[in-house]
Design a protein around this motif. Structure first.
Motif, short mmCIF file in Angstrom:
data_model
loop_
_atom_site.label_atom_id
_atom_site.label_comp_id
_atom_site.label_asym_id
_atom_site.label_seq_id
_atom_site.Cartn_x
_atom_site.Cartn_y
_atom_site.Cartn_z
N GLY A 33 0.66 -1.08 0.04
CA GLY A 33 -0.06 -0.02 -0.07
C GLY A 33 0.92 1.16 0.02
N VAL A 34 0.12 2.54 -0.07
CA VAL A 34 0.93 3.81 -0.22
C VAL A 34 1.50 3.99 1.04
N GLY A 35 1.04 3.83 2.11
CA GLY A 35 1.63 4.14 3.54
C GLY A 35 0.55 4.47 4.63
N GLY A 36 1.01 5.37 5.63
CA GLY A 36 0.06 5.62 6.73
C GLY A 36 -0.97 6.77 6.27
N GLN A 37 -1.69 7.08 7.13
CA GLN A 37 -2.68 7.95 6.89
C GLN A 37 -2.31 9.58 7.19
N THR A 38 -1.15 9.82 7.46
CA THR A 38 -0.85 11.27 7.53
C THR A 38 -0.62 11.91 6.32
N HIS A 39 -0.58 13.27 6.01
CA HIS A 39 -0.45 13.97 4.72
C HIS A 39 -1.38 13.84 3.88
N GLY A 40 -2.75 13.63 4.36
CA GLY A 40 -4.01 13.33 3.32
C GLY A 40 -3.95 11.96 2.76
N GLN A 41 -3.37 10.90 3.53
CA GLN A 41 -3.48 9.73 2.65
C GLN A 41 -4.38 8.89 3.43
N HIS A 42 -5.74 9.33 3.31
CA HIS A 42 -6.79 8.71 4.13
C HIS A 42 -7.18 7.59 3.42
N ASN A 43 -7.04 7.48 2.07
CA ASN A 43 -8.00 6.34 1.30
C ASN A 43 -7.08 5.79 0.30
N ARG A 44 -5.60 5.57 0.84
CA ARG A 44 -4.57 5.12 -0.46
C ARG A 44 -4.09 3.91 0.38
N LEU A 45 -4.56 3.20 1.42
CA LEU A 45 -3.97 2.41 1.95
C LEU A 45 -3.56 0.90 1.07
N ARG A 46 -4.45 0.55 0.42
CA ARG A 46 -4.14 -0.47 -0.35
C ARG A 46 -4.21 -0.35 -1.91
N ALA A 47 -3.75 0.92 -2.15
CA ALA A 47 -3.67 1.38 -3.65
C ALA A 47 -2.12 1.00 -4.21
N PRO A 48 -2.24 0.89 -5.57
CA PRO A 48 -0.96 0.44 -6.29
C PRO A 48 0.16 1.30 -6.21
N GLY A 49 -0.05 2.82 -6.02
CA GLY A 49 0.96 3.60 -6.02
C GLY A 49 1.20 4.10 -7.44
N SER A 50 2.59 4.89 -7.59
CA SER A 50 3.02 5.42 -8.63
C SER A 50 3.02 4.28 -9.97
N MET A 51 2.59 4.46 -11.16
CA MET A 51 2.82 3.55 -12.23
C MET A 51 3.84 3.92 -13.22
N GLY A 52 4.47 4.96 -13.16
CA GLY A 52 5.28 5.44 -14.06
C GLY A 52 5.44 6.81 -14.26
N ASN A 53 6.20 7.40 -15.43
CA ASN A 53 6.45 8.54 -15.78
C ASN A 53 5.02 9.13 -16.42
N ALA A 54 5.10 10.34 -16.62
CA ALA A 54 4.03 11.22 -17.32
C ALA A 54 4.16 11.54 -18.56
N SER A 55 5.25 12.50 -18.89
CA SER A 55 5.20 12.96 -20.16
C SER A 55 6.12 12.11 -21.26
N PHE A 56 6.78 11.38 -20.66
CA PHE A 56 7.37 10.12 -21.54
C PHE A 56 7.04 9.06 -21.50
#
Length: 210
Positions: free
Chosen positions: A133-156
């Motif tokens: 998961g993404v991490g703890g519930q601090t810094h606004g991460q209240h609904n990201r506990l089981r999310a996959p996270g970043s999937m790669g670059n944006a522009s390229f």
């Protein structure tokens, strides 16, 4: 390699010679019937076809009924082909012959078990791949506990690269486990007890081979 078809009964445990408690799987192996014998002259390779499990005649095609009639047996549910039998098992390769577990394996043998794993449906990355998961519930991460996270670059690239571990269907796959030891054989009940777990649910079909 010789083998036999069976049905998974469940799991139990036995005590080994040193007093260690060994988790085991109980399988009803056979009796199977030889429904076809292939050789190099007619088929290009040597193999024995075994059938296991009763099937209603009304649910069997006419072609299959004729195939089983040649072996003088009733319709069967599961058919598996075992290739390249060694010379010590030539006596088994006889059309219509009944094959029992004690004629293939002995206690102490190391065998392979093939089955279909339990289906888990559509699962996320935490259960399917062991992500944290993404991490703890601090810094606004209240609904990201089981999310996959970043999937790669944006522009390229600007896309998700193929082959990335993501959510998807899990289970219901053909699984082969090797080097499972035969702990006990009960020929009267057509049962074989092997160490460790075997893929599949109870009453599912399992293929055992040397």
């Amino acid at each position: 390699m010789p083998g036999i078809i069976g049905r998974k009964i469940g799991m139990t445990s036995v005590f080994g010679p040193d007093g260690q408690n060994i988790a085991c799987t109980v399988i009803e192996a056979g009796p199977c019937v030889v429904t076809q014998v292939k050789n190099e002259q007619t088929d290009g390779y040597r193999a024995v076809q075994l059938a296991f499990g009763e099937k209603k005649e009304k649910n069997t095609s006419k072609a299959a009924l004729g195939h089983f009639k040649k072996a003088s047996t009733t319709p069967k549910r599961n058919i598996v082909e075992f290739r390249d039998f060694s010379t010590e098992f030539e006596a088994i390769a006889e059309l219509g012959k009944e094959v029992r577990v004690e004629s293939i394996f002995v206690e102490g043998d190391f065998i392979d078990a093939i089955g279909t794993s339990k289906g888990r449906g559509f699962q996320g990355v935490v259960k399917r791949h062991g992500f944290s998961g993404v991490g703890g519930q601090t810094h606004g991460q209240h609904n990201r506990l089981r999310a996959p996270g970043s999937m790669g670059n944006a522009s390229f690239a600007s896309r998700v690269i193929k082959g990335k571990r993501l959510a998807g269907r899990m289970g219901n796959d053909r699984v082969k486990l090797t080097n499972l030891q035969v702990v006990k054989i009960l020929p009267e009940q057509n049962l074989i007890v092997i160490s460790g777990s075997v893929p599949g649910a109870k009453n599912s079909t399992v293929i055992l081979q040397k």
